[in-house]
Scaffold this active site. Structure first.
Site, PDB file in Angstrom:
ATOM      1  CG  ASP A 156      -9.508  15.755 -15.174  1.00 50.44           C
ATOM      2  OD1 ASP A 156      -8.821  15.040 -15.811  1.00 50.44           O
ATOM      3  OD2 ASP A 156     -10.835  15.213 -14.311  1.00 50.44           O
ATOM      4  CE1 TYR A 204     -16.643  11.484 -15.502  1.00 55.30           C
ATOM      5  CE2 TYR A 204     -15.784  11.730 -13.171  1.00 55.30           C
ATOM      6  CZ  TYR A 204     -16.312  10.851 -14.104  1.00 55.30           C
ATOM      7  OH  TYR A 204     -16.553   9.685 -14.052  1.00 55.30           O
ATOM      8  CE  LYS A 255     -12.880   7.567 -17.832  1.00 51.90           C
ATOM      9  NZ  LYS A 255     -12.988   8.715 -17.402  1.00 51.90           N
ATOM     10  NE  ARG A 269      -2.726   0.663   3.470  1.00 53.55           N
ATOM     11  CZ  ARG A 269      -2.087   1.370   4.460  1.00 53.55           C
ATOM     12  NH1 ARG A 269      -1.919   2.517   4.434  1.00 53.55           N
ATOM     13  NH2 ARG A 269      -2.092   0.614   5.672  1.00 53.55           N
TER      14      ARG A 269
END
Ligand SMILES: *Cc1c(COP(=O)(O)O)cnc(C)c1O
Length: 380
Positions: A169, A97, A194, A44
């Site tokens: 973004d 978004y 994406k 992690r």
């Protein structure tokens, strides 16, 4: 781990599917704490596959450091927490978004972080929107679905004048088209889901930032909230990333060909693509994007649900899939997906009407995509 003699030397980083790493003794453990970036302890915190992805994207974005996260949403969350705490205020571009505005409106406000939305035309002069506790502006390089392009250098200057940070973004553009950090942004996020991964088979995100303090802090946020990405997802994204430049070139040239075709089609009322001279941001997009305009475009057919359904059903193989940026072409429908919760008056005013179809142009031969569109447009 088994020892190999002679050593195995793979050309590609293997998937380190392990949740923890081992130490010979306390001396080796101390070496980890002295130089955590040189060693691994717990997956992690960091693992070789996530690190490889972070480093490769960091290079492309010209950052000082990056962390990969479980999704684009967790990247946005982490980037906001990088600069904000309870009691702070953020600005957000109005065309954003949908998930970002839901995060701000429904979740972060419960944690005491408030938001004000800024219309596109006001993004270059923020003085009437900032308050003493405003910490950042969140905006996108290219907006969805109308592909408005942000002049990042100018927005960065406006933010810094107000003493706030700029978080970009960059999902729709990718670092091949625009590198926001080089233009003055303070942090860049991506939905790696994406273009960066590019094959519609990974959900992942990344935050890239500048300056030692910010890099250190974003790593802590990722670790403490557990926003990390798994080794396998990281590995898939690294594999996809290797062809990013090739894909973006082909996505862009295909999209331009299709935008030009649709502009001349009698059944198409409007086309939104920054590579068309008629687009309001064409000149800016051309300079900022180094002559690449990306693979996303939108166009409007009749504002009639039956016609939209007929069009979707008549595409021989392009699927209706409410995501984007994969190697194969897909369509989406903003009114019923991404902009579903926006009020209809606002939607209409923006031009996002029932007939607007968003096309995520793939890397097929352009003739194949054109043939599909021709077929479906013939039927409606
Ligand atoms: C998809 C997307 C996101 C969210 O990313 P996930 O990987 O789905 O969490 C954020 N911003 C933009 C512009 C997106 O397209």
């Amino acid at each position: 781990m088994a020892q190999h003699n002679p050593p195995i030397k793979p050309k590609v980083t293997p998937i380190y599917q392990t949740s923890v790493f081992t130490f010979d003794d306390l001396t080796e453990l101390e070496a980890y704490f002295e130089q955590p970036s040189q060693r691994y302890m717990y997956a992690r915190y960091s693992n070789p596959n996530a690190n490889e992805l972070a480093e490769e994207v960091n290079k492309l974005e010209q950052g000082d450091g990056a962390v990969v996260t479980s999704s684009g949403m967790s990247a946005i969350f982490a980037a906001i927490l990088l600069f904000c705490q309870a009691g702070d205020h953020v600005l957000c571009a109005e065309e954003i978004y949908g998930g970002s505005s839901v995060l701000l409106n429904q979740e972060l406000n419960r944690m005491g972080i408030t938001v004000t939305y800024v219309p596109v035309e006001s993004l270059y002069n923020l003085s009437s929107f900032t308050k003493p506790n405003t910490k950042l502006l969140l905006a996108e390089t290219m907006s969805n679905p109308l592909l408005r392009v942000l002049d990042i250098a100018q927005v960065a200057a406006a933010c810094h004048q107000e003493n706030i940070k700029l978080v970009i973004d960059n999902t729709f553009a990718s670092p091949i088209i625009t590198q926001p950090l080089a233009l003055g942004a303070d942090a860049v996020i991506h939905s790696v889901t994406k273009y960066l991964a590019g094959h519609s088979d990974v959900t992942a995100g990344i935050v890239v930032t500048k300056g030692e303090e910010q890099v250190k802090r974003i790593r802590q946020i990722m670790m403490h909230y557990g926003l990390n990405l798994s080794p396998f997802e990281s590995w898939l994204a690294v594999r996809g990333l290797k062809t990013l430049r090739l894909r973006i070139k082909q996505h862009s040239s295909n999209a331009l060909t299709i935008a030009q075709y649709l502009s001349a089609h009698p059944k198409v009322n409007r086309v939104y693509y920054p590579g068309l001279a008629a687009h309001p941001d064409y000149e800016l997009a051309k300079i900022q994007g180094q002559d690449l305009f990306g693979g996303m475009l939108s166009f409007a057919i009749a504002d009639d649900e039956a016609v939209v359904n007929k069009f979707m059903q008549s595409l021989p193989s392009i699927p209706f899939a409410p995501s984007l940026a994969g190697v194969s072409t897909s369509i989406s429908h903003p009114v019923r997906t991404s902009h579903r919760s926006l009020n209809s008056v606002k939607r209409d005013a923006l031009g996002i009407t029932m007939g607007v179809i968003r096309l995520s142009v793939g890397v097929e031969e352009p003739e194949e995509i054109l043939a599909e569109l021709k077929e479906a447009l013939k039927v409606i």
